[in-house]
Design a protein around this motif. Structure first.
Motif, PDB file in Angstrom:
ATOM      1  N   HIS A  10       0.813  -1.218   0.000  1.00 19.30           N
ATOM      2  CA  HIS A  10       0.000   0.000   0.000  1.00 19.30           C
ATOM      3  C   HIS A  10       0.847   1.268   0.000  1.00 19.30           C
ATOM      4  O   HIS A  10       0.669   2.137  -0.842  1.00 19.30           O
ATOM      5  N   CYS A  11       1.790   1.377   0.972  1.00 22.38           N
ATOM      6  CA  CYS A  11       2.595   2.611   1.072  1.00 22.38           C
ATOM      7  C   CYS A  11       4.040   2.392   0.628  1.00 22.38           C
ATOM      8  O   CYS A  11       4.813   3.332   0.566  1.00 22.38           O
ATOM      9  N   HIS A  12       4.413   1.142   0.342  1.00 24.58           N
ATOM     10  CA  HIS A  12       5.718   0.752  -0.198  1.00 24.58           C
ATOM     11  C   HIS A  12       6.880   0.974   0.786  1.00 24.58           C
ATOM     12  O   HIS A  12       8.027   1.106   0.363  1.00 24.58           O
ATOM     13  N   THR A  13       6.564   1.003   2.084  1.00 25.87           N
ATOM     14  CA  THR A  13       7.581   1.075   3.125  1.00 25.87           C
ATOM     15  C   THR A  13       8.113  -0.331   3.368  1.00 25.87           C
ATOM     16  O   THR A  13       7.346  -1.299   3.358  1.00 25.87           O
ATOM     17  N   THR A  14       9.411  -0.451   3.591  1.00 26.81           N
ATOM     18  CA  THR A  14       9.998  -1.749   3.896  1.00 26.81           C
ATOM     19  C   THR A  14       9.832  -2.030   5.388  1.00 26.81           C
ATOM     20  O   THR A  14      10.194  -1.212   6.234  1.00 26.81           O
ATOM     21  N   PHE A  48       7.589  -0.943  -8.396  1.00 26.76           N
ATOM     22  CA  PHE A  48       8.042  -2.276  -8.815  1.00 26.76           C
ATOM     23  C   PHE A  48       9.499  -2.479  -8.394  1.00 26.76           C
ATOM     24  O   PHE A  48       9.844  -3.493  -7.796  1.00 26.76           O
ATOM     25  N   GLU A  49      10.341  -1.510  -8.707  1.00 25.78           N
ATOM     26  CA  GLU A  49      11.763  -1.623  -8.367  1.00 25.78           C
ATOM     27  C   GLU A  49      11.945  -1.780  -6.860  1.00 25.78           C
ATOM     28  O   GLU A  49      12.765  -2.572  -6.401  1.00 25.78           O
ATOM     29  N   GLY A 101       8.645   1.828 -20.285  1.00 27.25           N
ATOM     30  CA  GLY A 101      10.093   1.704 -20.153  1.00 27.25           C
ATOM     31  C   GLY A 101      10.488   0.438 -19.415  1.00 27.25           C
ATOM     32  O   GLY A 101      11.440  -0.245 -19.782  1.00 27.25           O
ATOM     33  N   LEU A 102       9.742   0.109 -18.375  1.00 26.62           N
ATOM     34  CA  LEU A 102      10.007  -1.111 -17.607  1.00 26.62           C
ATOM     35  C   LEU A 102       9.761  -2.340 -18.475  1.00 26.62           C
ATOM     36  O   LEU A 102      10.583  -3.263 -18.502  1.00 26.62           O
ATOM     37  N   GLY A 120      16.002 -10.158  -6.013  1.00 26.41           N
ATOM     38  CA  GLY A 120      16.225  -9.011  -6.880  1.00 26.41           C
ATOM     39  C   GLY A 120      16.394  -9.343  -8.349  1.00 26.41           C
ATOM     40  O   GLY A 120      16.617  -8.457  -9.169  1.00 26.41           O
ATOM     41  N   LYS A 121      16.273 -10.635  -8.710  1.00 23.42           N
ATOM     42  CA  LYS A 121      16.480 -11.050 -10.101  1.00 23.42           C
ATOM     43  C   LYS A 121      15.293 -11.847 -10.606  1.00 23.42           C
ATOM     44  O   LYS A 121      14.644 -12.567  -9.859  1.00 23.42           O
TER      45      LYS A 121
END
Length: 150
Positions: A10-14, A48-49, A101-102, A120-121
């Motif tokens: 939702h907020c993309h916090t780790t 996404f990244e 672009g992605l 990460g891959k």
């Protein structure tokens, strides 16, 4: 017991979550919403990244577009698969029209395309619409393949 980094859909916090607490419906420390709600989240290229590079969980991505009939047909199946695969896997959707672009960088040539990311891959890719059971089976097979020593 190990600690995992889980990116909030939702907020993309780790967030740091104990692996034993994944199934206990953990909340985000920042926005206090559920980290796993059984629904895939739509991500832009930046988010996404963040999910791919900062999270420790595998991420299954549905690359799609709103004009794509097979994509719309597969959407309910992807939703059902999210309910079955979470919290072991995060499921997200990327609209390739909005993140061109992605899509180009990842060489997405047809949609729908499922791509599984771990560490990460990208570790696996499957093009074409699938039913929920096939999505779950394919994802579990790919995870077994990458976690089993050679």
């Amino acid at each position: 017991m190990s600690q995992l980094h889980v990116v909030c859909p939702h907020c993309h916090t780790t967030n740091r979550v104990q692996s034993t607490d994944l199934a206990k419906a953990p909340d985000c420390g920042s926005c206090h919403r559920a980290l796993f709600d059984g629904h895939p989240q739509n991500l832009n290229a930046t988010d996404f990244e963040r999910h791919i590079t900062r999270g420790d969980l595998p991420v299954l991505v549905d690359f799609w577009a709103p004009w794509c009939g097979p994509c719309r047909m597969m959407a309910p199946a992807f939703e059902q698969a999210a309910a079955q695969l979470e919290p072991r896997v995060q499921l997200v959707k990327v609209n390739t029209d909005e993140a061109q672009g992605l899509g180009a960088r990842l060489n997405i040539r047809s949609i729908p395309t499922l791509a599984l990311f771990a560490g990460g891959k990208e570790v696996a890719r499957q093009a074409g619409a699938m039913g929920a059971a096939d999505i779950v089976r394919w994802t579990q097979a790919q995870l077994a393949r990458i976690t089993t020593p050679a």
